[in-house]
Design an enzyme around this catalytic site. Structure first.
Site, mmCIF file in Angstrom:
data_model
loop_
_atom_site.group_PDB
_atom_site.id
_atom_site.type_symbol
_atom_site.label_atom_id
_atom_site.label_comp_id
_atom_site.label_asym_id
_atom_site.label_seq_id
_atom_site.Cartn_x
_atom_site.Cartn_y
_atom_site.Cartn_z
ATOM 1 N N ASP A 11 0.864 -1.179 0.000
ATOM 2 C CA ASP A 11 0.000 0.000 0.000
ATOM 3 C C ASP A 11 0.899 1.226 0.000
ATOM 4 O OD1 ASP A 11 -2.020 -1.783 0.192
ATOM 5 O OD2 ASP A 11 -2.852 -1.041 2.076
ATOM 6 N N ASP A 130 -13.901 -6.386 -4.151
ATOM 7 C CA ASP A 130 -14.019 -6.511 -2.693
ATOM 8 C C ASP A 130 -15.396 -7.108 -2.420
ATOM 9 O OD1 ASP A 130 -11.556 -5.285 -2.411
ATOM 10 O OD2 ASP A 130 -12.412 -3.279 -2.131
#
Lengths: 252, 203
Positions: A11, A130
């Site tokens: 990330d 997701d």
């Protein structure tokens, strides 16, 4: 036969790795380029960068990170986060990424998948999904905006649509399993893998070496992705690969 | 040592160029005949469709330069589509003539149990382990992305294969001309070693 892939995820915010990083042998553990090069040396098969910068400047910085990374590593890598147009895709691919990941933008405008696949080839287009179990439906639902917004779309319908539009790969994150370290979401991963014929990268829930074995066998995944357990060295990639290879999984 | 990376407007040359640089040679991304022919070695990369690539090569007269370089005995390496272009013809979206530096054709994977494109890490089997490209190396996995594959006319041109429901041409070579179907610049340590061994042939 193709080897199963192990993929660390980084990330990145404003050019820095943000999720916990605990590498003693790095000069600057927050430097995504240095961390990427280390994972390459350790035997990672691929990398995913998730750009979580909110600002225009942060995104421009990401492009520079991609350019530097492409010059430093000898494995393929995917860049996702905030990509919402064919121009965005082109910018990131030009900078040297092998694939781009699209999530919310693809749900909002599915034609982005076909436009990208036509222009750059399906192999460049990773659709990130997701998913969270919806009790009332007895099925998984797609969430957007980093898992904050329910879309009302069934995950299995969405992955089939993404494939038919030209997606080359599905990056599937189980919101139910993410962060638990109790293992990947095997029912979800297996259901998605059985619904499409493109490769599926499973993400969310990995805590032990066995979890990767489970997701490659029971979960029918082609690749397993994780972040913190690799960053914190809770699982070392060389040991993980040895473990899997010992159990008969085809590993590089 | 200058290595010409042939620029004909197809694909990203950055990764190949940086890989050559990391291995200690000097990459020169160029589309100029003089620079290509003056280089110690030549890499022909390629991403995209066969027909478009040949059209670009012809439009820039680089098709002739590549043949000239091959005849001059310059060490030459075609990567991915760049390897396919070395052959006589391809059936990708119609029928296209290739550079015909090596005899053989490019055909599509039959659809069936195996997914197309062939994408990911697959293992090499060296069919000519004594070839200098394999000096000091062991068989292992390399990274492929392709929907078409090469059937060389002469099995003697085949240096390594991989298995994807059928034997698939992975590395070819005849004299100074070489080709790799996978991306050595994306294939970890083994890929970089294969590239290093090619660069050694240019010295």
């Amino acid at each position: 036969m193709l080897a199963k892939r192990i993929i660390p995820c980084l990330d990145v915010k404003d050019g820095r790795v943000v999720k916990g990083v605990n590498f003693v042998n790095l000069r600057d553990a927050g430097d995504p380029v240095e961390l990427a090069a280390l994972y390459d040396r350790e035997g990672a098969d691929e990398l995913v960068f998730l750009d979580i910068s909110a600002s225009v400047e942060g995104r421009a910085t990401m492009e520079e990170v991609v350019r530097k990374t492409a010059g430093e590593i000898a494995i393929p890598f995917t860049v996702g986060g905030g990509i919402s147009s064919v121009d965005d895709m082109k910018r990131i691919l030009r900078a040297g990424a092998d694939k781009i990941g699209i999530n919310t933008a693809a749900v909002k405008q599915p034609e982005l998948i076909s436009a990208g696949a036509r222009k750059f080839g399906s192999q460049c287009i990773v659709v990130a999904v997701d998913a969270k179990y919806n009790e009332a439906w007895g099925e998984w639902e797609v969430y957007t905006h980093g898992g904050r917004t329910p879309s009302g779309i069934k995950a299995l319908d969405w992955v089939r649509q993404a494939e038919s539009l030209g997606a080359g790969e599905i990056l599937l994150t189980s919101m139910d399993a993410d962060g638990t370290k109790d293992g990947f979401d095997l029912p979800l991963t297996s259901a998605v893998s059985s619904s499409v014929s493109i490769p599926v990268i499973a993400s969310g829930g990995a805590g032990k070496e066995e979890h990767f074995y489970d997701v490659f066998t029971t979960g029918k995944a082609d690749a397993g992705l994780a972040a913190t357990i690799f960053h914190y060295k809770e699982i070392s990639i060389p040991e993980l690969k040895q473990h899997l290879s010992g159990k008969g999984v085809d590993i590089r | 040592m200058a290595i010409a990376i042939v620029d004909y407007g197809m694909g990203n040359l950055h990764s190949v160029s940086k890989a050559v640089e990391r291995l200690g040679d000097e990459p020169l991304v160029t589309g100029k005949r003089e620079e290509i022919l003056a280089a110690d070695g030549i890499i022909l990369p390629g991403v995209g469709a066969f027909g478009d690539a040949m059209e670009q090569l012809r439009a820039t007269s680089l098709d002739k330069v590549m043949k000239e370089a091959a005849e001059l005995g310059k060490p030459l390496l075609g990567i991915c589509l760049g390897m396919q272009l070395l052959f006589s013809k391809s059936e990708e979206h119609g029928h296209h003539e290739g550079l015909s530096i090596l005899p053989g054709q490019v055909v599509r994977f039959e659809s069936g149990a195996y997914k197309v494109p062939h994408m990911g890490w697959n293992s090499l089997t060296f069919t000519k382990p004594e070839h200098p490209l394999f000096a000091g190396l062991q068989e292992g996995h390399v990274y492929f992305v392709h929907s078409y594959h090469v059937l060389p006319d002469q099995s003697s041109d085949l240096l390594a294969v991989t298995d994807y429901g059928r034997p698939v041409t992975a590395i070819v070579g005849r004299g100074n001309v070489h080709g790799m179907q996978f991306h050595p610049e994306k294939s970890g340590e083994l890929g970089m070693s294969l590239l290093r061994n090619f660069l050694a042939l240019t010295r």
